[in-house]
Scaffold this motif. Structure first.
Motif, PDB file in Angstrom:
ATOM      1  N   VAL A  18      37.230  43.407  47.084  1.00 44.40           N
ATOM      2  CA  VAL A  18      38.311  42.686  46.402  1.00 44.40           C
ATOM      3  C   VAL A  18      38.228  41.201  46.742  1.00 44.40           C
ATOM      4  O   VAL A  18      38.360  40.328  45.876  1.00 44.40           O
ATOM      5  CB  VAL A  18      39.695  43.239  46.783  1.00 44.40           C
ATOM      6  CG1 VAL A  18      40.775  42.513  46.012  1.00 44.40           C
ATOM      7  CG2 VAL A  18      39.756  44.734  46.521  1.00 44.40           C
ATOM      8  N   ARG A  22      37.664  38.087  44.090  1.00 40.56           N
ATOM      9  CA  ARG A  22      38.518  36.886  44.053  1.00 40.56           C
ATOM     10  C   ARG A  22      37.679  35.617  44.162  1.00 40.56           C
ATOM     11  O   ARG A  22      37.876  34.651  43.439  1.00 40.56           O
ATOM     12  CB  ARG A  22      39.526  36.922  45.196  1.00 40.56           C
ATOM     13  CG  ARG A  22      40.630  37.921  45.011  1.00 40.56           C
ATOM     14  CD  ARG A  22      41.442  38.041  46.295  1.00 40.56           C
ATOM     15  NE  ARG A  22      42.050  36.766  46.681  1.00 40.56           N
ATOM     16  CZ  ARG A  22      43.162  36.295  46.147  1.00 40.56           C
ATOM     17  NH1 ARG A  22      43.772  36.971  45.207  1.00 40.56           N
ATOM     18  NH2 ARG A  22      43.669  35.162  46.555  1.00 40.56           N
ATOM     19  N   GLU A  35      28.452  32.839  33.874  1.00 38.11           N
ATOM     20  CA  GLU A  35      28.942  34.054  34.512  1.00 38.11           C
ATOM     21  C   GLU A  35      28.442  34.039  35.944  1.00 38.11           C
ATOM     22  O   GLU A  35      27.340  33.549  36.211  1.00 38.11           O
ATOM     23  CB  GLU A  35      28.409  35.288  33.764  1.00 38.11           C
ATOM     24  CG  GLU A  35      29.006  36.606  34.201  1.00 38.11           C
ATOM     25  CD  GLU A  35      30.504  36.667  33.955  1.00 38.11           C
ATOM     26  OE1 GLU A  35      31.237  36.539  34.953  1.00 38.11           O
ATOM     27  OE2 GLU A  35      30.946  36.837  32.798  1.00 38.11           O
TER      28      GLU A  35
ATOM     29  N   LEU B 129      31.328  55.798  40.970  1.00 33.83           N
ATOM     30  CA  LEU B 129      31.620  54.543  40.265  1.00 33.83           C
ATOM     31  C   LEU B 129      30.657  54.370  39.098  1.00 33.83           C
ATOM     32  O   LEU B 129      29.849  55.232  38.797  1.00 33.83           O
ATOM     33  CB  LEU B 129      31.517  53.383  41.254  1.00 33.83           C
ATOM     34  CG  LEU B 129      32.504  53.507  42.431  1.00 33.83           C
ATOM     35  CD1 LEU B 129      32.228  52.434  43.473  1.00 33.83           C
ATOM     36  CD2 LEU B 129      33.939  53.401  41.935  1.00 33.83           C
ATOM     37  N   GLY B 281      44.965  41.927  37.459  1.00 35.74           N
ATOM     38  CA  GLY B 281      43.942  42.192  38.464  1.00 35.74           C
ATOM     39  C   GLY B 281      42.709  41.339  38.323  1.00 35.74           C
ATOM     40  O   GLY B 281      42.740  40.249  37.763  1.00 35.74           O
ATOM     41  N   LEU B 282      41.636  41.851  38.853  1.00 33.05           N
ATOM     42  CA  LEU B 282      40.359  41.144  38.845  1.00 33.05           C
ATOM     43  C   LEU B 282      39.356  41.967  38.055  1.00 33.05           C
ATOM     44  O   LEU B 282      39.400  43.192  38.057  1.00 33.05           O
ATOM     45  CB  LEU B 282      39.863  40.955  40.286  1.00 33.05           C
ATOM     46  CG  LEU B 282      40.761  40.101  41.180  1.00 33.05           C
ATOM     47  CD1 LEU B 282      40.275  40.161  42.623  1.00 33.05           C
ATOM     48  CD2 LEU B 282      40.793  38.656  40.699  1.00 33.05           C
ATOM     49  N   TYR B 283      38.435  41.253  37.394  1.00 32.43           N
ATOM     50  CA  TYR B 283      37.491  41.921  36.497  1.00 32.43           C
ATOM     51  C   TYR B 283      36.063  41.791  36.993  1.00 32.43           C
ATOM     52  O   TYR B 283      35.700  40.807  37.644  1.00 32.43           O
ATOM     53  CB  TYR B 283      37.639  41.342  35.085  1.00 32.43           C
ATOM     54  CG  TYR B 283      38.947  41.782  34.471  1.00 32.43           C
ATOM     55  CD1 TYR B 283      39.019  42.954  33.735  1.00 32.43           C
ATOM     56  CD2 TYR B 283      40.125  41.074  34.705  1.00 32.43           C
ATOM     57  CE1 TYR B 283      40.227  43.401  33.221  1.00 32.43           C
ATOM     58  CE2 TYR B 283      41.330  41.509  34.198  1.00 32.43           C
ATOM     59  CZ  TYR B 283      41.381  42.675  33.458  1.00 32.43           C
ATOM     60  OH  TYR B 283      42.567  43.126  32.967  1.00 32.43           O
ATOM     61  N   PHE B 284      35.273  42.805  36.675  1.00 31.72           N
ATOM     62  CA  PHE B 284      33.862  42.771  37.016  1.00 31.72           C
ATOM     63  C   PHE B 284      33.206  41.661  36.205  1.00 31.72           C
ATOM     64  O   PHE B 284      33.703  41.287  35.132  1.00 31.72           O
ATOM     65  CB  PHE B 284      33.206  44.108  36.674  1.00 31.72           C
ATOM     66  CG  PHE B 284      33.735  45.272  37.473  1.00 31.72           C
ATOM     67  CD1 PHE B 284      34.382  45.081  38.683  1.00 31.72           C
ATOM     68  CD2 PHE B 284      33.579  46.569  37.005  1.00 31.72           C
ATOM     69  CE1 PHE B 284      34.858  46.158  39.417  1.00 31.72           C
ATOM     70  CE2 PHE B 284      34.056  47.652  37.730  1.00 31.72           C
ATOM     71  CZ  PHE B 284      34.699  47.450  38.939  1.00 31.72           C
ATOM     72  N   PRO B 285      32.059  41.159  36.687  1.00 34.66           N
ATOM     73  CA  PRO B 285      31.391  40.097  35.938  1.00 34.66           C
ATOM     74  C   PRO B 285      31.117  40.545  34.502  1.00 34.66           C
ATOM     75  O   PRO B 285      30.701  41.675  34.263  1.00 34.66           O
ATOM     76  CB  PRO B 285      30.084  39.870  36.716  1.00 34.66           C
ATOM     77  CG  PRO B 285      29.975  41.007  37.673  1.00 34.66           C
ATOM     78  CD  PRO B 285      31.346  41.501  37.920  1.00 34.66           C
ATOM     79  N   GLY B 286      31.360  39.658  33.564  1.00 35.67           N
ATOM     80  CA  GLY B 286      31.113  39.974  32.165  1.00 35.67           C
ATOM     81  C   GLY B 286      32.330  40.478  31.427  1.00 35.67           C
ATOM     82  O   GLY B 286      32.287  40.689  30.216  1.00 35.67           O
ATOM     83  N   PHE B 287      33.441  40.679  32.137  1.00 33.75           N
ATOM     84  CA  PHE B 287      34.633  41.224  31.479  1.00 33.75           C
ATOM     85  C   PHE B 287      35.866  40.373  31.790  1.00 33.75           C
ATOM     86  O   PHE B 287      35.936  39.709  32.819  1.00 33.75           O
ATOM     87  CB  PHE B 287      34.881  42.665  31.936  1.00 33.75           C
ATOM     88  CG  PHE B 287      33.750  43.593  31.609  1.00 33.75           C
ATOM     89  CD1 PHE B 287      33.568  44.049  30.308  1.00 33.75           C
ATOM     90  CD2 PHE B 287      32.853  43.991  32.594  1.00 33.75           C
ATOM     91  CE1 PHE B 287      32.507  44.899  30.006  1.00 33.75           C
ATOM     92  CE2 PHE B 287      31.795  44.842  32.293  1.00 33.75           C
ATOM     93  CZ  PHE B 287      31.620  45.301  30.993  1.00 33.75           C
ATOM     94  N   GLY B 320      44.867  41.664  47.412  1.00 32.76           N
ATOM     95  CA  GLY B 320      44.124  40.546  46.858  1.00 32.76           C
ATOM     96  C   GLY B 320      43.950  40.593  45.355  1.00 32.76           C
ATOM     97  O   GLY B 320      43.572  39.607  44.742  1.00 32.76           O
ATOM     98  N   PHE B 321      44.239  41.735  44.727  1.00 29.36           N
ATOM     99  CA  PHE B 321      44.118  41.803  43.274  1.00 29.36           C
ATOM    100  C   PHE B 321      45.136  40.907  42.575  1.00 29.36           C
ATOM    101  O   PHE B 321      44.943  40.506  41.445  1.00 29.36           O
ATOM    102  CB  PHE B 321      44.293  43.243  42.788  1.00 29.36           C
ATOM    103  CG  PHE B 321      43.044  44.057  42.944  1.00 29.36           C
ATOM    104  CD1 PHE B 321      41.910  43.746  42.210  1.00 29.36           C
ATOM    105  CD2 PHE B 321      42.997  45.114  43.826  1.00 29.36           C
ATOM    106  CE1 PHE B 321      40.754  44.488  42.354  1.00 29.36           C
ATOM    107  CE2 PHE B 321      41.839  45.864  43.975  1.00 29.36           C
ATOM    108  CZ  PHE B 321      40.710  45.558  43.240  1.00 29.36           C
TER     109      PHE B 321
END
Lengths: 495, 416
Positions: A18, A22, A35, B129, B281-287, B320-321
């Motif tokens: 996480v 961030r 990216e 995952l 929240g937080l997104y994976f790279p590319g999203f 942390g999200f």
């Protein structure tokens, strides 16, 4: 356009996923970066990075325990800059990220959980919810002070009956001032502890009396606010009666002062009976009330100042203060214009002027005063009244409420003297003297007479406020009653 | 009032008295009543095909191919829209499922028995995952993994668990909380503890070292392996809390990607629903959030028992999200959730909060009164079918569910 992909692998460098997500956000925000991500090099993470088009052979070779930095940028420079930034972010990662918000309970229930030995709740919520919150507190065994107003009077009476059944005190609704066990609550002053107990239906009345007692060598055991309507017929004095019970039982209290607007005859009789049953000497100040017969242990006074003096055993407040000697000749017309932030201070000033034979008009008239339209009368305005405070803070908090009225008074040729109060203490404006001086903007052109309700221990420090006012040519009297008397002396010194 | 307090005490008493044990892995169709051909259990309150979101549809078509009901995804979609499948919530079948929550007859399900009350609940095995069916993934890789779970890992776990006599979960979760798990987004500690408990029995009962190696590697490589066990545990704990007359404790929170539903003890099996919200929240790279599907899954059963968002204080990283993400923020989430719960769980404590017990027993009255909706930690699926997970974050249960429930509850106790 040819995008550049840069990868770096930090072997055996673990950071929480996480935290990494961030940190990645700030890389994506950099100029020229399409990216970017920092992730641990597990197979599923490497797949995500490959899908996002930010993985090259370097990152591909990473293992689960390695940290992969993947960047896709417009050009090599932007990519290198982002990589440098990524390394910098990783180095800082252990640094503090700022203060977390301190947790505070959001309900009576959890406040009591967090502080199981608490026995007192101060309720300040919109009026529609005040009774329900107060009831929750009562049912958890707490005494209650309700700062909120706009509570239906029938609800107040019912709540106070319930409190009586629980053996708990309800101060208010609309109780703005109290001092319990030396702790100032809501709008109150830092007053030394001592032997005088105060029961008051008025906030600024309690502030003036407790401050005068504290500044003149005495002290306060408890000052119990009862709320503006406690002594009305509809409520019937529940809290006042209970406050007498408490102060009678309190060994630290040797003298009891009761301050209120004049109650109805029925409630007054009840109060007089209760005073008679008390074992302690009492001072009764029904501001603006007529003469009444009291039991032998009680003394009636007409002003807050006299109440404080009586509670101090008769010693005079403001010794050496001589209105005639201090009077500044009024210039302009024959009228006094009083601009008050304290409702009871406005009432007390009316009483003082009436006693000197003057005609008085007010938006909050005491018996004997007329309305603001009274011909040939001094106008004393309570700026804390609803018509001035609708949708804005009380003038004690936000003195600008007084600005328009002050400008009007300065430009009004019929007015010879301007009379003001400044109220200090917790909750009040942090520099009312400074604000007033700025509002006056230099010479007022006519005498401005003020009093300062407060103590040396208050956050604003009374002597500092007085010094500021005096430096600016404003005459400061020892008490609100003295200020009213001095205003009159100024007028009379011209005639 | 007193009657409600007593009923709620009873509800929380049953939650705390629960003794959940992971006892078996079996074929779903063998243990779940009515789970026959073309019956699909899904996450959340009841929903029809027409109202399902992208990932839910993706999972439906995928599972139909997996079960051999349709030759391919296109055919499965046609069948679904023609009404060929019967859709039922997991919650109506003693089951729960993460995200899309697909449960069908030939899938292996883990069995958690509440030994205090004798009830059992079921949940499929976590797929790991990456691209997975619970996030709406449905390609060959996804279906192959499901087959492996069905043919290899599921049976192996079943044999091993029967050999152990069952693995008690309560103390395992207690240890997980001290290791930084909150059992929704963080299951690293508990997954490791479970592997430790399971590995000897897997080795002892295995006859195929290749399969054993694959099984151990799969569990060991999946940080969320324990999530599905925690969910089955949550269901096993909450089912005996249903139908307590006069109790306004929440017994289930669940979402199907379109609506969010809650059930309350005193109002029985009725769902109170509202449109589901978007996680922050937080997104994976590319999203980005533009790719995100609204909140989904039965996994909110872990919040219902005081874990997940309610136990955020044990798991500061998860805070942390959203927001600053400090340890103090994480603690505040837990303390704030204590505003809306009947009590705390003395066996599930958080060391960093001076061993404060996790907030337990959501009281709908307190939710409405304080305006504090339950905090939920969640994964975020792509809104299109077949893509999978794109991020993770935090979301609130919609207040409207609790407001409706409170009105219905008031009627049920005769105060409306």
């Amino acid at each position: 356009m040819s995008a550049v992909i840069v990868n770096e692998v930090l072997r055996g460098f673990y950071l929480d996923s996480v935290a990494l997500l961030r940190m990645s956000q700030s890389l994506v925000a950099l100029d020229g970066v399409d990216e970017a991500a920092m992730m641990m090099g597990s197979p599923s993470n490497r797949q995500i990075m490959a899908d996002a088009g930010i993985l090259d052979a370097t990152g591909e070779a990473a293992e689960a325990g390695d940290l992969v930095i993947g960047i896709r940028a417009d050009n090599q420079d932007a990519a290198d800059l982002a990589l440098k930034e990524a390394r910098a972010i990783l180095e800082q990662s252990s640094a503090a990220k700022g203060d977390g918000e301190v947790w505070r309970p959001r309900s009576v229930r959890s406040a009591v959980k967090a502080m199981p030995d608490a026995n007192f709740a101060l309720i300040s919520v919109p009026g529609d919810f005040a009774i329900s919150e107060a009831r929750k507190a009562l049912r958890r065994g707490l005494h209650v002070m309700i700062f909120s107003d706009n509570v239906p009077v029938a609800d107040e009476a019912a709540l106070k009956q319930e409190a009586l059944d629980h053996g708990r005190l309800v101060m208010g609704p609309d109780c703005g001032t109290a001092i319990i066990n030396g702790k100032p609550l809501a709008f109150a002053n830092a007053v030394a502890r001592g032997s005088v107990g105060v029961i008051g239906a008025s906030g600024t009345g309690i502030q003036e009396v407790t401050s005068l007692i504290g500044e003149n060598g005495g002290g306060i055991s408890h000052a119990i606010g009862v709320g503006g309507r406690d002594l009305s017929d509809a409520v019937g004095g529940f809290t006042t009666m209970m406050a007498f019970d408490l102060l009678d039982r309190d060994p630290a209290t040797e003298h009891i002062v009761l301050i209120s607007k004049p109650p109805s005859a029925a409630v007054a009789a009840k109060v007089v009976d209760r005073i008679g049953a008390s074992s302690k000497p009492c001072t009764v100040c029904f501001v603006g009330g007529s003469e009444m017969s009291l039991p032998a242990n009680a003394t009636a006074v007409t002003t807050l100042k006299a109440a404080a003096e009586n509670a101090l055993g008769g010693s005079a407040i403001g010794a050496g203060f001589d209105p005639a000697a201090m009077a500044v000749p009024a210039s302009g017309g024959p009228m006094i214009r009083g601009l008050f932030s304290g409702g009871t201070l406005c009432a007390e000033a009316q009483v003082v002027l009436q006693a000197a034979g003057e005609a008085v008009g007010s938006n909050a008239p005491v018996p004997g005063s007329g309305g603001l339209d009274s011909k040939g009368a001094h106008q004393l305005i309570d700026l804390g009244a609803d018509e001035y405070t609708q949708g804005r803070p009380h003038p004690m908090i936000e003195p600008s409420v007084r600005d328009d009225a002050l400008t009007a008074a300065l430009g009004d040729d019929s007015i010879g003297v301007i009379l003001l109060d400044l109220v200090l203490g917790f909750g009040a404006h942090d520099d009312p003297a400074g604000y007033l001086i700025r509002s006056l903007g230099g010479s007022a052109g006519k005498p401005v007479i003020a009093s300062v309700t407060g103590t040396e221990q208050d956050p604003q420090r009374r002597s500092a406020q007085i010094a500021k006012l005096e430096d600016a040519g404003i005459t400061v009297a020892p008490s609100n009653a003295d200020a009213a008397a001095l205003s009159l002396a100024c007028l009379r010194s011209t005639t | 009032m007193e009657r409600i307090e007593q009923a709620n005490e009873e509800a929380v008493g049953r939650m705390l008295a629960a003794d959940p044990v992971l006892i078996d892995v079996v074929t779903a169709g063998d243990v779940i009543d009515g789970l026959g051909e073309k019956v699909i259990l899904h996450a959340g309150p009841p929903i029809d095909w027409a109202d399902m979101c992208g990932p839910m549809r993706g999972a439906i078509t995928g599972i139909a191919v997996f079960e051999g009901w349709a030759p391919d995804l296109e055919a499965a979609e046609e069948m679904a829209s023609a009404g060929a499948f019967e859709f039922r919530p997991n919650h109506h079948a003693s089951a729960v499922g993460p995200m899309t929550g697909m449960t069908t007859l030939s899938q292996p399900v883990m069995v958690v028995e509440n030994r205090k009350y004798g009830n059992r609940s079921y949940c499929t095995v976590n797929e790991g995952l990456g691209k997975v069916m619970r996030f709406g993934g449905n390609d060959a890789e996804v279906l192959d993994r499901l087959r492996w779970l069905r043919d290899v890992l599921g049976p192996a776990m079943g044999v091993a668990l029967r050999d152990t006599g069952g693995i008690p979960l309560k103390s395992l979760v207690a240890r997980g909380l001290t290791m930084g798990d909150e059992m929704h987004q963080r299951n690293v500690g508990c997954s490791g503890l479970m592997l430790r408990a399971l590995a000897p029995a897997l080795a002892k009962t295995s006859t195929d070292t290749k399969a054993l190696s694959e099984s151990l590697a799969f569990i060991g490589g999946n940080d969320q392996f324990f999530l599905n066990i925690a969910m089955a545990m949550g269901k096993a704990i909450m089912d005996p809390v249903r139908d307590i007359d006069g109790s306004c404790v929440v017994t289930a929170m669940s979402r199907n990607g379109t609506t969010f539903g809650i059930r309350v003890s005193g109002t029985g099996d009725r769902w109170f629903t509202a449109p589901v919200e978007m996680p922050e929240g937080l997104y994976f790279p590319g999203f980005t959030e533009a790719d995100a599907n609204p909140d989904m899954g039965d996994s909110t059963i872990v919040e219902t028992i005081g874990l997940g968002g309610f136990a955020m204080g044990a798991s500061p990283a998860v805070a942390g999200f959203v927001g600053a993400g400090t340890a103090a923020d994480a603690a505040n989430y837990t303390r704030t959730m204590a505003e809306i719960t009947v009590g705390e769980n003395p066996e599930w404590t958080i060391p960093a909060l001076d061993y404060l017990g996790v907030p337990t027993g959501i009281d709908i009255r307190l939710v409405v009164e304080t305006g504090l909706a339950p905090v939920i930690n969640t994964g975020i699926a792509h809104r299109e079918p077949g893509v999978g997970q794109v991020g993770a974050g935090v979301v609130r249960a919609p207040m409207a569910c609790f407001e409706q429930a409170l009105v219905a509850f008031a009627e049920s106790v005769g105060v409306a």
